[in-house]
Structures are given as structure tokens and as C-alpha cells.
Motif scaffolding. Structure first.
Motif, mmCIF file in Angstrom:
data_model
loop_
_atom_site.group_PDB
_atom_site.id
_atom_site.type_symbol
_atom_site.label_atom_id
_atom_site.label_comp_id
_atom_site.label_asym_id
_atom_site.label_seq_id
_atom_site.Cartn_x
_atom_site.Cartn_y
_atom_site.Cartn_z
ATOM 1 N N GLN A 43 0.976 -1.216 -0.066
ATOM 2 C CA GLN A 43 -0.008 0.003 -0.013
ATOM 3 C C GLN A 43 0.803 1.258 -0.030
ATOM 4 O O GLN A 43 0.634 2.244 -0.686
ATOM 5 C CB GLN A 43 -0.876 -0.033 1.243
ATOM 6 C CG GLN A 43 -2.065 0.791 1.111
ATOM 7 C CD GLN A 43 -2.971 0.614 2.466
ATOM 8 O OE1 GLN A 43 -2.693 -0.263 3.389
ATOM 9 N NE2 GLN A 43 -3.861 1.659 2.608
ATOM 10 N N TYR A 44 1.672 1.177 0.667
ATOM 11 C CA TYR A 44 2.729 2.566 0.996
ATOM 12 C C TYR A 44 4.000 2.433 0.224
ATOM 13 O O TYR A 44 4.571 3.665 0.227
ATOM 14 C CB TYR A 44 2.880 2.797 2.271
ATOM 15 C CG TYR A 44 1.599 2.862 3.159
ATOM 16 C CD1 TYR A 44 0.702 3.616 2.977
ATOM 17 C CD2 TYR A 44 1.557 1.989 4.472
ATOM 18 C CE1 TYR A 44 -0.578 3.610 3.807
ATOM 19 C CE2 TYR A 44 0.387 2.040 5.299
ATOM 20 C CZ TYR A 44 -0.730 2.749 4.819
ATOM 21 O OH TYR A 44 -1.663 2.834 5.463
ATOM 22 N N PHE A 45 4.660 1.354 -0.114
ATOM 23 C CA PHE A 45 5.975 1.276 -0.600
ATOM 24 C C PHE A 45 6.031 0.486 -2.051
ATOM 25 O O PHE A 45 7.221 0.390 -2.314
ATOM 26 C CB PHE A 45 6.982 0.933 0.472
ATOM 27 C CG PHE A 45 6.801 1.494 1.580
ATOM 28 C CD1 PHE A 45 7.527 2.662 1.837
ATOM 29 C CD2 PHE A 45 5.926 1.034 2.703
ATOM 30 C CE1 PHE A 45 7.715 3.304 3.209
ATOM 31 C CE2 PHE A 45 6.089 1.675 3.938
ATOM 32 C CZ PHE A 45 6.745 2.845 4.332
ATOM 33 N N GLY A 46 4.962 0.739 -2.801
ATOM 34 C CA GLY A 46 5.202 0.036 -4.101
ATOM 35 C C GLY A 46 5.519 -1.421 -4.227
ATOM 36 O O GLY A 46 5.840 -1.707 -5.288
ATOM 37 N N GLU A 47 5.010 -1.946 -3.091
ATOM 38 C CA GLU A 47 5.493 -3.364 -3.245
ATOM 39 C C GLU A 47 4.321 -3.904 -4.364
ATOM 40 O O GLU A 47 3.221 -3.755 -4.306
ATOM 41 C CB GLU A 47 5.135 -4.207 -2.125
ATOM 42 C CG GLU A 47 5.964 -5.754 -1.942
ATOM 43 C CD GLU A 47 7.286 -5.759 -1.842
ATOM 44 O OE1 GLU A 47 7.748 -6.286 -2.827
ATOM 45 O OE2 GLU A 47 7.870 -5.376 -0.916
ATOM 46 N N THR A 48 5.005 -5.152 -5.204
ATOM 47 C CA THR A 48 3.816 -5.657 -6.140
ATOM 48 C C THR A 48 4.164 -7.051 -6.128
ATOM 49 O O THR A 48 5.001 -7.723 -5.386
ATOM 50 C CB THR A 48 4.388 -5.452 -7.598
ATOM 51 O OG1 THR A 48 5.752 -5.983 -8.007
ATOM 52 C CG2 THR A 48 4.505 -3.786 -7.900
ATOM 53 N N ASP A 49 3.130 -8.019 -6.733
ATOM 54 C CA ASP A 49 3.139 -9.309 -6.579
ATOM 55 C C ASP A 49 4.568 -9.774 -7.006
ATOM 56 O O ASP A 49 5.090 -10.742 -6.344
ATOM 57 C CB ASP A 49 2.159 -10.064 -7.596
ATOM 58 C CG ASP A 49 0.807 -9.612 -7.016
ATOM 59 O OD1 ASP A 49 0.404 -9.056 -5.921
ATOM 60 O OD2 ASP A 49 -0.169 -9.577 -7.892
ATOM 61 N N GLU A 50 5.138 -9.124 -8.088
ATOM 62 C CA GLU A 50 6.310 -9.457 -8.597
ATOM 63 C C GLU A 50 7.610 -9.501 -7.623
ATOM 64 O O GLU A 50 8.339 -10.243 -7.736
ATOM 65 C CB GLU A 50 6.683 -9.108 -10.006
ATOM 66 C CG GLU A 50 7.848 -9.350 -10.691
ATOM 67 C CD GLU A 50 8.454 -8.671 -11.936
ATOM 68 O OE1 GLU A 50 7.643 -7.728 -12.010
ATOM 69 O OE2 GLU A 50 9.819 -8.825 -12.043
ATOM 70 N N THR A 51 7.672 -8.077 -7.051
ATOM 71 C CA THR A 51 8.742 -7.866 -6.136
ATOM 72 C C THR A 51 8.541 -8.638 -4.934
ATOM 73 O O THR A 51 9.630 -9.301 -4.309
ATOM 74 C CB THR A 51 8.944 -6.392 -5.792
ATOM 75 O OG1 THR A 51 7.693 -5.798 -5.282
ATOM 76 C CG2 THR A 51 9.303 -5.556 -7.229
ATOM 77 N N ALA A 52 7.480 -8.784 -4.478
ATOM 78 C CA ALA A 52 7.282 -9.846 -3.088
ATOM 79 C C ALA A 52 7.934 -11.315 -3.645
ATOM 80 O O ALA A 52 8.532 -11.659 -2.650
ATOM 81 C CB ALA A 52 5.875 -9.687 -2.788
ATOM 82 N N ALA A 53 7.607 -11.639 -4.896
ATOM 83 C CA ALA A 53 7.914 -12.943 -5.092
ATOM 84 C C ALA A 53 9.464 -13.181 -5.301
ATOM 85 O O ALA A 53 9.915 -14.211 -5.026
ATOM 86 C CB ALA A 53 7.158 -13.546 -6.449
ATOM 87 N N ARG A 54 10.020 -12.156 -5.944
ATOM 88 C CA ARG A 54 11.528 -12.068 -6.064
ATOM 89 C C ARG A 54 12.151 -11.997 -4.654
ATOM 90 O O ARG A 54 13.209 -12.766 -4.473
ATOM 91 C CB ARG A 54 11.757 -10.755 -6.932
ATOM 92 C CG ARG A 54 11.553 -11.020 -8.307
ATOM 93 C CD ARG A 54 11.870 -9.549 -9.106
ATOM 94 N NE ARG A 54 13.354 -9.690 -8.989
ATOM 95 C CZ ARG A 54 13.952 -8.445 -9.619
ATOM 96 N NH1 ARG A 54 13.261 -7.339 -10.060
ATOM 97 N NH2 ARG A 54 15.214 -8.585 -9.730
ATOM 98 N N ARG A 55 11.630 -11.219 -3.561
ATOM 99 C CA ARG A 55 12.084 -11.258 -2.388
ATOM 100 C C ARG A 55 12.166 -12.587 -1.635
ATOM 101 O O ARG A 55 13.006 -13.229 -1.279
ATOM 102 C CB ARG A 55 11.456 -9.977 -1.471
ATOM 103 C CG ARG A 55 11.706 -8.791 -2.066
ATOM 104 C CD ARG A 55 10.501 -7.855 -1.129
ATOM 105 N NE ARG A 55 10.689 -6.576 -1.484
ATOM 106 C CZ ARG A 55 11.454 -5.534 -1.281
ATOM 107 N NH1 ARG A 55 12.524 -5.829 -0.574
ATOM 108 N NH2 ARG A 55 11.480 -4.401 -1.937
ATOM 109 N N ALA A 56 11.022 -13.380 -1.866
ATOM 110 C CA ALA A 56 10.897 -14.550 -1.270
ATOM 111 C C ALA A 56 11.662 -15.534 -1.838
ATOM 112 O O ALA A 56 12.575 -16.403 -1.056
ATOM 113 C CB ALA A 56 9.429 -14.733 -1.424
ATOM 114 N N ALA A 57 11.916 -15.511 -3.158
ATOM 115 C CA ALA A 57 12.651 -16.652 -4.008
ATOM 116 C C ALA A 57 14.190 -16.532 -3.348
ATOM 117 O O ALA A 57 14.754 -17.535 -3.000
ATOM 118 C CB ALA A 57 12.582 -16.423 -5.375
ATOM 119 N N HIS A 58 14.662 -15.117 -3.457
ATOM 120 C CA HIS A 58 16.216 -15.063 -3.158
ATOM 121 C C HIS A 58 16.207 -15.214 -1.449
ATOM 122 O O HIS A 58 17.199 -15.856 -1.214
ATOM 123 C CB HIS A 58 16.333 -13.705 -3.113
ATOM 124 C CG HIS A 58 17.899 -13.535 -3.291
ATOM 125 N ND1 HIS A 58 18.795 -14.231 -4.072
ATOM 126 C CD2 HIS A 58 18.673 -12.619 -2.595
ATOM 127 C CE1 HIS A 58 20.021 -13.981 -3.867
ATOM 128 N NE2 HIS A 58 20.134 -13.072 -2.804
#
Ligand code: PGA
Length: 226
Positions: free
Chosen positions: A89-104
Motif C-alpha cells: 500500500q505505501y511502498f510500491g511492493e508488487t506481486d512480482e517484487t514480493a515473489a522475488r524477495r521470497a525466492a532469493h
């Protein structure tokens, strides 16, 4: 059962120490605390399992304000939350960036709590399942991955999903990805038992009620009874 405390931007080092000095994790439940970055080290000295509230998808680089998996593992941090609705909501996180963070983070040996959940308007329009499907599309099951279903309209609002509604959403999430699913959104000692006793609710991600030792301890105890 896993009960995770998401402290958000609450608790200085001194406040973290005070909590940790008073908190004893009850036996029979897995407990995780996710304090702000500046309080990680103090929290780790308590011997509790400590997660960060976010983690980046690179090991290092020009990413001001971010923190990487090796930086967290060096400290002794065991995992990270990713994709929280406040990040979206406040920092521009997207489904894609969340998934990249999780995978790494998973590749680096960290555990991950990945957050999903629909907005109030999306639920009213009957879009809950399509939103969850979209948010989870980039995630693959992993032994260290846990999903937190947090309907955005229930976070910090005092409006909790009914146990039936939570169960229905959890069952749907599990039909998409075979990992444990935590419920989050205004979990309190008073409603923990009925939520945690649902068959597909495998624990809770607790915000506001995790800041107080007594209420967090009570939620952990309810998890053991459920
Ligand atoms: P809340 O927050 O328990 O204060 O609703 C939950 C969360 O945001 O993880």
C-alpha cells in the motif's frame, strides 16, 4: 502451529529488550518475532526465533534503505516477512517484487512468511479468489515457505474475518499452494481460539496484539489448545 509477531514500526531497542525479558514462549507452539531492523540484534540476544519484516532480492547493491539475505543471516536472523499489505500500500511492493524477495530469501536459507489478502472493495465485488490466485501465481511451494492470509480490511481495524470466512480463504490458498497458512488481521486473545481451531488455519501473524507480552502470550497459549 506457528504464531508470528509483526511489530511493524514499533519498539525501540529498549522496548524490545523489555519485551524479551518478560516473554517466555510457551512450549508446544513455534513462535517468531519480527521487530524493526534496528532492534534485530537486541531481539536475537533473547534466544527467540527472529525474522526481519522485509528482505531484498539481491545480496548487495545500490538499493538505499534495503537489507539483503546475507546481512540477515550473518546476524542470526532466521527468516523474513515479504509482501505485507503495508509494503504494497505505501511502498510500491508488487506481486512480482514480493515473489522475488521470497525466492532469493529461500535460496539464501531463510524462512519466509509471504503475505497475501484482498482489499475490502475486492471482497465486496466477489474478487477474493482471483486476487489470491494472482498474488500467489509467482510462488512455488517450499519447505521454508509459509503464506499469511491477511484480508487487508481486517488489518489494524479491529474487524476480524469470521472463522468460517478465514477457513474458506485458507482452504482456497492451500488448493493453490501446499504450504502452511497463517491468518492475520486483528488477531487478539479473545478471537484467537475460534480462528486457530479452523482446520486450515495453521497459525497467526499478529500485529497490534503482539506488542504486549500478556496478550501475545495468551494468543500463543490459545494456539496450543487449538
Ligand atoms: P493487526 O496486524 O494484528 O494489527 O491487524 C496484522 C498484520 O498486519 O500482520
Amino acid at each position: 502451529m506457528l504464531i508470528a509477531a509483526n511489530w511493524k514500526m514499533f519498539k525501540t531497542q529498549a522496548e524490545t529488550l523489555a519485551f524479551c525479558n518478560h516473554f517466555r514462549a510457551p512450549d508446544g507452539v513455534d513462535v517468531v518475532i519480527a521487530p524493526p531492523y534496528a532492534s534485530l540484534q537486541v531481539a536475537l540476544s533473547s534466544g527467540l526465533t527472529i525474522y526481519a519484516q522485509n528482505v531484498h532480492w539481491e545480496d548487495e547493491g545500490p538499493f538505499t534503505g534495503e537489507i539483503s539475505p546475507p546481512m540477515l543471516t550473518e546476524l542470526g536472523v532466521a527468516g523474513a516477512i515479504v509482501g505485507h499489505s503495508e509494503r504494497r500500500q505505501y511502498f510500491g511492493e508488487t506481486d512480482e517484487t514480493a515473489a522475488r524477495r521470497a525466492a532469493h530469501a529461500l535460496d539464501a536459507g531463510l524462512s519466509v512468511i509471504a503475505c497475501v489478502g484482498e482489499l475490502e472493495a475486492e471482497r465486496e465485488q466477489g474478487e477474493t479468489e482471483s486476487v489470491l490466485r494472482r498474488q500467489l501465481a509467482r510462488f512455488a511451494a517450499h519447505e521454508r515457505l509459509v503464506i499469511a492470509y491477511e484480508p487487508v480490511w481486517a488489518i489494524g481495524t479491529g474487524k476480524t474475518a469470521t472463522p468460517e470466512l478465514a477457513q474458506e480463504a485458507h482452504a482456497f490458498v492451500k488448493s493453490l499452494i501446499d504450504v502452511p497458512v497463517l491468518y492475520g488481521g486483528s488477531v487478539k486473545p479473545e478471537n484467537a481460539a475460534e480462528l486457530l481451531s479452523q482446520p486450515d488455519v495453521d497459525g497467526a501473524l499478529v500485529g497490534g496484539a503482539s506488542l504486549d507480552v500478556d496478550s501475545f502470550t495468551e494468543i500463543c497459549r490459545e494456539a496450543i489448545r487449538s
